[in-house]
Design a protein around this motif. Structure first.
Motif, PDB file in Angstrom:
ATOM      1  N   ARG A 499       2.524  12.535  13.012  1.00 21.23           N
ATOM      2  CA  ARG A 499       2.862  11.346  12.238  1.00 21.23           C
ATOM      3  C   ARG A 499       3.879  10.489  12.981  1.00 21.23           C
ATOM      4  O   ARG A 499       3.839   9.262  12.901  1.00 21.23           O
ATOM      5  CB  ARG A 499       3.426  11.774  10.872  1.00 21.23           C
ATOM      6  CG  ARG A 499       3.313  10.710   9.814  1.00 21.23           C
ATOM      7  CD  ARG A 499       3.739  11.256   8.472  1.00 21.23           C
ATOM      8  NE  ARG A 499       5.182  11.387   8.355  1.00 21.23           N
ATOM      9  CZ  ARG A 499       5.800  11.842   7.269  1.00 21.23           C
ATOM     10  NH1 ARG A 499       5.093  12.214   6.220  1.00 21.23           N
ATOM     11  NH2 ARG A 499       7.107  11.924   7.224  1.00 21.23           N
ATOM     12  N   GLU A 500       4.786  11.122  13.720  1.00 13.78           N
ATOM     13  CA  GLU A 500       5.813  10.379  14.450  1.00 13.78           C
ATOM     14  C   GLU A 500       6.062  11.037  15.790  1.00 13.78           C
ATOM     15  O   GLU A 500       6.129  12.260  15.893  1.00 13.78           O
ATOM     16  CB  GLU A 500       7.111  10.317  13.636  1.00 13.78           C
ATOM     17  CG  GLU A 500       8.175   9.411  14.237  1.00 13.78           C
ATOM     18  CD  GLU A 500       9.340   9.175  13.289  1.00 13.78           C
ATOM     19  OE1 GLU A 500       9.934   8.079  13.326  1.00 13.78           O
ATOM     20  OE2 GLU A 500       9.666  10.078  12.492  1.00 13.78           O
ATOM     21  N   VAL A 501       6.184  10.228  16.827  1.00 13.68           N
ATOM     22  CA  VAL A 501       6.550  10.711  18.155  1.00 13.68           C
ATOM     23  C   VAL A 501       7.837  10.006  18.557  1.00 13.68           C
ATOM     24  O   VAL A 501       8.110   8.878  18.135  1.00 13.68           O
ATOM     25  CB  VAL A 501       5.438  10.442  19.188  1.00 13.68           C
ATOM     26  CG1 VAL A 501       4.193  11.257  18.854  1.00 13.68           C
ATOM     27  CG2 VAL A 501       5.083   8.954  19.262  1.00 13.68           C
ATOM     28  N   LEU A 502       8.651  10.676  19.384  1.00 11.75           N
ATOM     29  CA  LEU A 502       9.930  10.075  19.766  1.00 11.75           C
ATOM     30  C   LEU A 502      10.294  10.435  21.189  1.00 11.75           C
ATOM     31  O   LEU A 502       9.727  11.338  21.792  1.00 11.75           O
ATOM     32  CB  LEU A 502      11.039  10.493  18.799  1.00 11.75           C
ATOM     33  CG  LEU A 502      11.335  11.984  18.586  1.00 11.75           C
ATOM     34  CD1 LEU A 502      12.263  12.514  19.659  1.00 11.75           C
ATOM     35  CD2 LEU A 502      11.969  12.195  17.222  1.00 11.75           C
ATOM     36  N   ALA A 503      11.261   9.702  21.724  1.00  9.24           N
ATOM     37  CA  ALA A 503      11.768   9.950  23.068  1.00  9.24           C
ATOM     38  C   ALA A 503      13.227   9.554  23.115  1.00  9.24           C
ATOM     39  O   ALA A 503      13.648   8.582  22.475  1.00  9.24           O
ATOM     40  CB  ALA A 503      10.966   9.169  24.113  1.00  9.24           C
ATOM     41  N   ARG A 504      13.987  10.316  23.892  1.00  2.00           N
ATOM     42  CA  ARG A 504      15.406  10.023  24.111  1.00  2.00           C
ATOM     43  C   ARG A 504      15.543   9.360  25.474  1.00  2.00           C
ATOM     44  O   ARG A 504      15.069   9.888  26.476  1.00  2.00           O
ATOM     45  CB  ARG A 504      16.220  11.310  24.067  1.00  2.00           C
ATOM     46  CG  ARG A 504      16.057  12.068  22.771  1.00  2.00           C
ATOM     47  CD  ARG A 504      16.598  13.487  22.884  1.00  2.00           C
ATOM     48  NE  ARG A 504      16.343  14.224  21.658  1.00  2.00           N
ATOM     49  CZ  ARG A 504      17.103  14.157  20.576  1.00  2.00           C
ATOM     50  NH1 ARG A 504      18.190  13.387  20.600  1.00  2.00           N
ATOM     51  NH2 ARG A 504      16.816  14.840  19.502  1.00  2.00           N
ATOM     52  N   LEU A 505      16.181   8.209  25.514  1.00  2.00           N
ATOM     53  CA  LEU A 505      16.266   7.421  26.741  1.00  2.00           C
ATOM     54  C   LEU A 505      17.720   7.173  27.102  1.00  2.00           C
ATOM     55  O   LEU A 505      18.588   7.065  26.232  1.00  2.00           O
ATOM     56  CB  LEU A 505      15.563   6.067  26.570  1.00  2.00           C
ATOM     57  CG  LEU A 505      14.031   6.016  26.500  1.00  2.00           C
ATOM     58  CD1 LEU A 505      13.490   6.724  25.281  1.00  2.00           C
ATOM     59  CD2 LEU A 505      13.569   4.563  26.500  1.00  2.00           C
ATOM     60  N   GLU A 506      17.969   7.097  28.405  1.00  2.00           N
ATOM     61  CA  GLU A 506      19.258   6.629  28.917  1.00  2.00           C
ATOM     62  C   GLU A 506      18.981   5.323  29.658  1.00  2.00           C
ATOM     63  O   GLU A 506      18.372   5.327  30.734  1.00  2.00           O
ATOM     64  CB  GLU A 506      19.880   7.668  29.849  1.00  2.00           C
ATOM     65  CG  GLU A 506      20.155   9.008  29.202  1.00  2.00           C
ATOM     66  CD  GLU A 506      21.157   8.904  28.065  1.00  2.00           C
ATOM     67  OE1 GLU A 506      22.034   8.016  28.115  1.00  2.00           O
ATOM     68  OE2 GLU A 506      21.063   9.717  27.127  1.00  2.00           O
ATOM     69  N   LEU A 507      19.377   4.204  29.060  1.00  2.00           N
ATOM     70  CA  LEU A 507      18.998   2.899  29.586  1.00  2.00           C
ATOM     71  C   LEU A 507      20.225   2.112  30.042  1.00  2.00           C
ATOM     72  O   LEU A 507      21.219   2.018  29.312  1.00  2.00           O
ATOM     73  CB  LEU A 507      18.255   2.092  28.517  1.00  2.00           C
ATOM     74  CG  LEU A 507      16.966   2.714  27.968  1.00  2.00           C
ATOM     75  CD1 LEU A 507      16.377   1.810  26.888  1.00  2.00           C
ATOM     76  CD2 LEU A 507      15.958   2.950  29.079  1.00  2.00           C
ATOM     77  N   ALA A 508      20.143   1.551  31.226  1.00  2.00           N
ATOM     78  CA  ALA A 508      21.177   0.622  31.685  1.00  2.00           C
ATOM     79  C   ALA A 508      21.045  -0.671  30.885  1.00  2.00           C
ATOM     80  O   ALA A 508      19.970  -0.991  30.366  1.00  2.00           O
ATOM     81  CB  ALA A 508      20.997   0.343  33.174  1.00  2.00           C
ATOM     82  N   PRO A 509      22.130  -1.422  30.728  1.00  2.00           N
ATOM     83  CA  PRO A 509      22.017  -2.704  30.030  1.00  2.00           C
ATOM     84  C   PRO A 509      20.919  -3.552  30.656  1.00  2.00           C
ATOM     85  O   PRO A 509      20.768  -3.610  31.874  1.00  2.00           O
ATOM     86  CB  PRO A 509      23.398  -3.336  30.226  1.00  2.00           C
ATOM     87  CG  PRO A 509      24.315  -2.161  30.382  1.00  2.00           C
ATOM     88  CD  PRO A 509      23.518  -1.134  31.142  1.00  2.00           C
ATOM     89  N   GLY A 510      20.128  -4.177  29.807  1.00  2.00           N
ATOM     90  CA  GLY A 510      19.027  -4.977  30.306  1.00  2.00           C
ATOM     91  C   GLY A 510      17.940  -5.138  29.266  1.00  2.00           C
ATOM     92  O   GLY A 510      18.140  -4.852  28.085  1.00  2.00           O
ATOM     93  N   SER A 511      16.787  -5.575  29.708  1.00  2.00           N
ATOM     94  CA  SER A 511      15.665  -5.851  28.811  1.00  2.00           C
ATOM     95  C   SER A 511      14.532  -4.865  29.073  1.00  2.00           C
ATOM     96  O   SER A 511      14.172  -4.612  30.228  1.00  2.00           O
ATOM     97  CB  SER A 511      15.166  -7.285  29.006  1.00  2.00           C
ATOM     98  OG  SER A 511      16.187  -8.226  28.717  1.00  2.00           O
ATOM     99  N   TYR A 512      13.965  -4.361  27.974  1.00  2.00           N
ATOM    100  CA  TYR A 512      12.902  -3.357  28.072  1.00  2.00           C
ATOM    101  C   TYR A 512      11.783  -3.717  27.093  1.00  2.00           C
ATOM    102  O   TYR A 512      12.005  -4.407  26.099  1.00  2.00           O
ATOM    103  CB  TYR A 512      13.434  -1.965  27.758  1.00  2.00           C
ATOM    104  CG  TYR A 512      14.543  -1.536  28.689  1.00  2.00           C
ATOM    105  CD1 TYR A 512      14.266  -0.806  29.842  1.00  2.00           C
ATOM    106  CD2 TYR A 512      15.869  -1.899  28.437  1.00  2.00           C
ATOM    107  CE1 TYR A 512      15.277  -0.428  30.720  1.00  2.00           C
ATOM    108  CE2 TYR A 512      16.889  -1.532  29.307  1.00  2.00           C
ATOM    109  CZ  TYR A 512      16.589  -0.793  30.446  1.00  2.00           C
ATOM    110  OH  TYR A 512      17.581  -0.430  31.314  1.00  2.00           O
ATOM    111  N   VAL A 513      10.611  -3.237  27.388  1.00  2.00           N
ATOM    112  CA  VAL A 513       9.455  -3.478  26.527  1.00  2.00           C
ATOM    113  C   VAL A 513       8.909  -2.135  26.053  1.00  2.00           C
ATOM    114  O   VAL A 513       8.605  -1.252  26.868  1.00  2.00           O
ATOM    115  CB  VAL A 513       8.358  -4.273  27.265  1.00  2.00           C
ATOM    116  CG1 VAL A 513       7.120  -4.402  26.377  1.00  2.00           C
ATOM    117  CG2 VAL A 513       8.872  -5.652  27.663  1.00  2.00           C
TER     118      VAL A 513
END
Length: 550
Positions: A499-513
């Motif tokens: 029903r739900e999938v997830l991910a943990r991300l470490e993102l630098a400041p910026g724009s993502y899609v």
């Protein structure tokens, strides 16, 4: 994995082979499975607050509510050809004197499973009951079951696809010989367990429809939180996982564990109507294909064994079906633990003193005997240490996969994949993050619409996933050519019909899609993207690609 900023030459185009798999067989699944259909309106069993109030006001003085939409007849019990003879539907005040919704509040020990294979739901109820206020949000306690203010109408609140919804049932419950057939509380005057099970059954179309399910879905429905499933075979660092369980338990997370069923079902239970006949305890007292509540995690000091990691587990049957191996009730190993520790853990009782389905076992035996663990928190655990971290922002946005327009499927076809809905995630420069390396901890989850609209059809669970790319142009969606020449920043992994999938991300400041997708193209569906972060961020939908002339 390569960073999303990295580009490659035209001659070295990105090669992606996406895969999908089916979710593991649900525990306690019955022999009957509802036919499935696409999502329609998701309104089965749901009532608006104004309609509930109008319903209350429509009752004449002394009139007791009867729910025609979930009637007291066999259609509410089963949609298959299964039968349950001699069922009498009775209200709580017809079973006991002075019934109440709660007696001395809610506790994990309240929950007792009946002749229905819904341990995945009841083990979740027991887990959430460790925080009585949360159960009382689901089942408001100020609902009379007799005397002044009693109308026979019961309201429950459940979280469904981003919102808390109201479910109304009457208090007629299926019984045999003046005893409840399905779930009950340990205290005979307490009825929150039975009535919540009935409300949940109404959302699913029948009691039988509750046979087989995912604990992570039930816990989300009860809390609105985030649930994550761990396959112990795919969790090599068992020491780190024990630390996660310990911290999660201490911080109030809700935890369940389940065992797989390897042997064929015994069909005797279909004739008897008692699911428990299909599942017998093994030589160690555990039940195959069964979901349990993890009610405690601890480390004890033993006179000769030293530090020993233990897990407390509860069987929702709440009877003598308990673990009989090392560290079970009455096991001699408890004699090497001082009385103060034993008292704190409520452990070391004689084996005959309390057959309540709850027991301690070593963490090593726990990992050997159980296959899946689900941990649910009320918010994100960014650094995966078992505690809910501070959340700067929580945002959700909905979308839809439309055939011929936005149902592009996986990256096995970049051209089609580019037509999926795309969502811009902008991580700000400001704010203090969890990580010290300049990156921001972000949790992204994609949930597919799952609410039922018909009693006789289930909702087809799609194999879903999502991919996250970095972008330099936040004003437009990423074109197909981009995917040929850039690696993703992260993804939810293999496509699966959860029903739900997830991910943990470490993102630098910026724009993502963020690009949610079904594995198979031209598969219609609705979904919701949830994003959590301790740092400020912005989430918005990018313009849809133009409709095809074809």
């Amino acid at each position: 994995m390569a960073n999303g900023n990295a580009t490659i030459s035209v001659e070295e185009e990105v090669q992606v082979v996406e895969e999908a798999r089916e979710a593991p067989k649900n525990v306690e699944s019955g022999a009957f499975e509802l036919p499935e259909t696409d999502f329609e309106d998701g309104r089965l069993g749901v009532m608006e607050a104004e309609a509930v109030e109008n319903l209350r006001n429509s009752l004449a003085p002394g009139e007791l509510f009867t729910d025609d939409s979930f009637p007291a007849d066999p259609s509410s019990l089963f949609l298959s050809e299964r039968e349950e003879p001699d069922v009498v539907w009775r209200r709580p005040h017809e079973l006991v004197d002075s019934p109440y919704m709660f007696v001395d509040g809610a506790s994990r020990r309240d929950v007792v499973q009946g002749a229905l294979g819904d341990c995945w739901f009841l083990s979740s109820c027991a887990a959430v009951a460790r925080k009585p206020k949360l159960i009382e949000r689901v089942v408001p306690p100020d609902q009379a079951l007799h005397g002044d203010g009693y109308t026979g109408l019961v309201v429950c609140r459940l979280w469904r696809f981003g919102t808390w919804v109201l479910v109304v049932v009457d208090d007629r419950l299926p019984t045999k010989s003046d005893a409840l057939i399905f779930a009950r509380s340990t205290h005979p005057q307490e009825f929150w367990v039975a009535l919540l099970e009935k409300a949940y059954a109404k959302l699913h179309g029948s009691y039988e429809a509750l046979e087989g399910g995912q604990s992570m879905d039930a816990m989300v429905d009860l809390t609105g939180g985030l649930a994550e499933r761990f396959d112990l075979e795919d969790t090599p660092d068992k020491r780190r996982f024990f630390k996660l369980l310990m911290t999660a338990s201490r911080s109030g997370a809700f935890i369940t564990a389940s065992r797989k069923k390897d042997q064929p079902y015994d069909t005797q239970w279909l004739n008897s109507g008692d699911w428990r006949l299909a599942y017998r305890t093994d030589e160690h007292g555990l039940v195959e294909g069964h979901a349990y509540t993890v009610s405690g995690v601890a480390t004890v000091s033993h006179d000769t064994l030293g530090a020993v990691n233990l897990v407390r587990v509860r069987n929702p049957w709440a009877n003598a079906a308990e673990w009989t191996g090392a560290w079970a009730d009455g096991d001699e190993r408890w004699s090497g633990v001082d009385s103060k520790q034993k008292s704190r853990l409520g452990a070391g009782r004689s084996s005959s003193s309390l057959h309540d389905g709850e027991f301690w076992m070593s963490y090593q035996d726990f990992c050997d005997e159980f296959e899946e663990v689900t941990v649910c928190t009320l918010g994100p655990d960014f650094d995966h240490d078992g505690t809910v971290d501070a959340v700067g922002q929580v945002k959700a946005i909905r979308g839809e996969w439309m055939v011929g327009r936005t149902a592009g499927g996986s990256r096995n076809d970049f051209e089609k994949f580019a037509t999926n809905p795309q969502f811009l995630l902008e991580v700000d420069e400001t704010g203090a993050g969890v990580c010290s390396n300049g990156s921001c901890s972000v949790l992204v989850a994609v949930m597919q619409e799952h609410r039922r609209s018909r009693r006789d059809f289930g909702v087809k669970m799609l194999q879903i996933g999502f991919v996250v790319y970095q972008t330099r142009d936040p004003t437009r969606p990423l074109p197909a050519d981009y995917f040929y020449h850039h690696y993703e920043e992260s993804s939810s992994g293999v496509y699966i019909n959860y029903r739900e999938v997830l991910a943990r991300l470490e993102l630098a400041p910026g724009s993502y899609v963020i690009i949610p997708a079904t594995f198979t193209p031209d598969t219609p569906g609705q979904f919701m993207v949830r994003v959590y972060s301790p740092k400020p961020f912005h989430l918005s939908a990018l313009p849809l690609p133009p409709a095809s002339d074809g």
